[in-house]
Scaffold this motif. Sequence first.
Motif, short mmCIF file in Angstrom:
data_model
loop_
_atom_site.label_atom_id
_atom_site.label_comp_id
_atom_site.label_asym_id
_atom_site.label_seq_id
_atom_site.Cartn_x
_atom_site.Cartn_y
_atom_site.Cartn_z
N SER A 29 10.18 5.25 29.09
CA SER A 29 10.27 4.39 30.27
C SER A 29 9.99 2.93 29.95
O SER A 29 9.18 2.60 29.08
N LEU A 30 10.67 2.05 30.71
CA LEU A 30 10.46 0.60 30.60
C LEU A 30 9.56 0.07 31.71
O LEU A 30 9.40 -1.15 31.85
N ASP A 31 8.96 0.95 32.48
CA ASP A 31 8.07 0.55 33.58
C ASP A 31 6.66 0.28 33.07
O ASP A 31 6.10 1.07 32.28
N ARG A 82 12.09 -4.26 23.48
CA ARG A 82 13.10 -3.66 24.36
C ARG A 82 13.01 -4.40 25.68
O ARG A 82 11.97 -5.02 25.98
N PRO A 83 14.05 -4.34 26.50
CA PRO A 83 13.89 -4.90 27.84
C PRO A 83 12.76 -4.18 28.57
O PRO A 83 12.49 -3.02 28.32
N ALA A 84 12.09 -4.89 29.45
CA ALA A 84 11.02 -4.30 30.26
C ALA A 84 11.33 -4.59 31.72
O ALA A 84 11.91 -5.63 32.04
N VAL A 85 10.95 -3.68 32.60
CA VAL A 85 11.15 -3.91 34.03
C VAL A 85 10.06 -4.89 34.49
O VAL A 85 8.90 -4.53 34.67
N LEU A 86 10.46 -6.14 34.65
CA LEU A 86 9.52 -7.21 34.99
C LEU A 86 9.42 -7.46 36.49
O LEU A 86 8.66 -8.33 36.92
N THR A 87 10.13 -6.70 37.28
CA THR A 87 10.21 -6.93 38.72
C THR A 87 8.84 -7.05 39.39
O THR A 87 8.65 -7.94 40.23
N PRO A 88 7.85 -6.20 39.06
CA PRO A 88 6.56 -6.32 39.75
C PRO A 88 5.84 -7.63 39.50
O PRO A 88 4.97 -8.03 40.28
N MET A 116 13.85 1.11 36.77
CA MET A 116 14.23 2.22 35.92
C MET A 116 15.35 3.03 36.56
O MET A 116 16.17 3.62 35.84
N GLU A 117 15.39 3.07 37.85
CA GLU A 117 16.49 3.77 38.50
C GLU A 117 17.82 3.11 38.15
O GLU A 117 18.82 3.79 37.90
N ALA A 118 17.85 1.79 38.08
CA ALA A 118 19.07 1.09 37.69
C ALA A 118 19.45 1.41 36.25
O ALA A 118 20.63 1.54 35.92
N VAL A 119 18.45 1.55 35.38
CA VAL A 119 18.73 1.93 33.99
C VAL A 119 19.32 3.33 33.94
O VAL A 119 20.31 3.57 33.24
N GLY A 142 25.60 -4.71 29.90
CA GLY A 142 25.28 -5.35 31.17
C GLY A 142 25.61 -4.51 32.38
O GLY A 142 26.14 -5.04 33.37
N ASP A 143 25.27 -3.23 32.34
CA ASP A 143 25.74 -2.31 33.38
C ASP A 143 24.65 -1.89 34.37
O ASP A 143 24.89 -1.03 35.19
N THR A 144 23.46 -2.48 34.30
CA THR A 144 22.46 -2.11 35.31
C THR A 144 22.71 -2.93 36.58
O THR A 144 23.13 -4.09 36.52
N ASP A 145 22.43 -2.31 37.73
CA ASP A 145 22.67 -2.96 39.03
C ASP A 145 21.75 -4.16 39.23
O ASP A 145 20.54 -4.04 39.09
#
Length: 614
Positions: free
Chosen positions: A509-511, A537-543, A584-587, A596-599
């Motif tokens: 996971s990237l979360d 790796r890319p990380a989910v930075l949204t929070p 992560m759901e987008a991943v 570049g395919d994540t929403d």
Amino acid sequence: MRPEFHTAPDGTRFRDLNGNGILDPYEDPRLTPEERTDDLLGRMSPAEKIGLMFQTVIEIGPDGELLETPGAISKSPTTDVVVGKNMTHFNVHAIRTAREGARWNNNLQRLAECTPHGIPVTISTDPRHAFVENTGVAFSAGPFSQWPEPLGLAALDDLEVIEQFADVARREYCAVGIRAALHPQIDLPTEARWGRQAQTFGFDAERVSQITAAYLRGFQGDELGTESVACTTKHFPGGGPQLDGEDAHFPYGREQVYPGGMFDYHLEPFREAIRRGTAGMMPYYGMPVGLERNGVPIAEVGFAYNRQIVTDLLRDELGYDGVVVTDWELVNDNHVGDQVLPARAWGVEDLDPTERMLRLLDAGVDQFGGEECTELLVDLVESGTVPLERIDVSARRILLVKFRLGLFDDPYVDEDAAERIVGNADFRELGTRAQAESLTVLQNRDDVLPIRSEPRPRIYAENVGDSALAAYGDRVERPEDADVAIVRVGAPFEPRDDLFLEKWFHQGSLDFGPGLVSRLGRVAAHAPLVLVVGLDRPAVLTPFVPIASAIVADYGSSDAAVLAALTGAVPPRGTLPVEIPRSMEAVRRSRTDVPGDTDEPIFPRGTGLSIVPA
């Protein structure tokens, strides 16, 4: 000590490699590499030719001596593999000092002179100029100049700097006798979870192709020669589309999938590598699943076992006639201490080692990586199962590279020069500047960056060393007392340690965990938060977007380089070579092989803000 040179009647200096007192054609520096190869090939025994076709790890003994026992990774004493098995290609791991590395090279080349035709050793290495320390992938810089990971070079998006890096690395490699690079790694990391992205150049095929050309120019020159380092470009035909991002080093990561039909997109950088004359090519471990090309199903076996990939595509369609070396341990299980990693014989697990070797030879490979089981191939040739003509095809390709590199004429290096060249001040300055410039500013609310020097700021910092921080501000222990907070974190991953090598691979996971998000929210409540995220790796930075005043990506940078960038002393100019997914759901919804395919990514590829020093 350098080797003794002999002089022919016409004044030509040469090394009498077979000790017969005359200048044989393969010893004659006036002849072409092709002519010398043909002469030597006709002199060699089958066992000598077979020895060329294996490349494995050997280790440096204390003070640069030869290690005559098994090592931490290496399986056999040095003399056993060089003299006993006729092997001439070795991948070096730890190099503690430049002098030690140079001395070891010279000791190894002297040992090689004891073999029937004095064939010099080719020393190879995985990347060793950055920060990642992973025995299966790359090594941190040690005595060499330190640069950002390749993903950081891609963030710089500057072909001149990339070629400059490659030229510096070439000069440092040559100084210690390393004449082969097991890189560049030009896979396109289209699956955001894949654990080998730090050594890639991002997922834009056109730009990665341009970077590949610059990289190969820096290491090999316009053509392979006596000042070159021969590159093995990897991992053909592209290792990025790993199912769920799991790496093919491990049984659970054996499958590569192409739901978006983008197989040929991943080939583009390899086409450029072939045009630029890469000396070697390495197929990946991965096993394509459900792949068709031109209406023909591709066999579901690891790429190196796959004749459709190695011979039909790489050799015949793309016209490549260089050396194909397999990735490590495709024939035998790898035993290290009490740990075992199964052979990466994906799709052919039911075959025994001899049958796997036959399958690899039929596919079209030239050299077995991570193996020293020469006796298996000797038996196959002696039994007539493998014709000697097949061995000659690979031996010729391998010898040609050695001759083009000039190793037969002088493989020795100068220990004093190695100390002067490797990691010298100029190279280190170039590397440190590239580290700082590669940082990518993703968010800069209220212009918190650059951090002002006047008045001298009070800084709350986590994971930043005292000496680097002291050059720019005064450390305080509580965010409540700070003018700004700087926190360095790494991209998240799921720790694993069941199989050998697994603990070094960042997968899953990237979360980020909710605890870190909550705690940094409290820090940000007291001082503007500058969050520096190490993106292997890319990380989910949204929070962090709502709580951090600034978010900055780094790809391998020292504390000093990070502080230089954050203060504008060396303005950062990096742009994202990959995208940062929103969730992560987008991943999970994205197509594994599509760039570049994540929403609605929270930070798209190409994001990068400039900051203006005060």
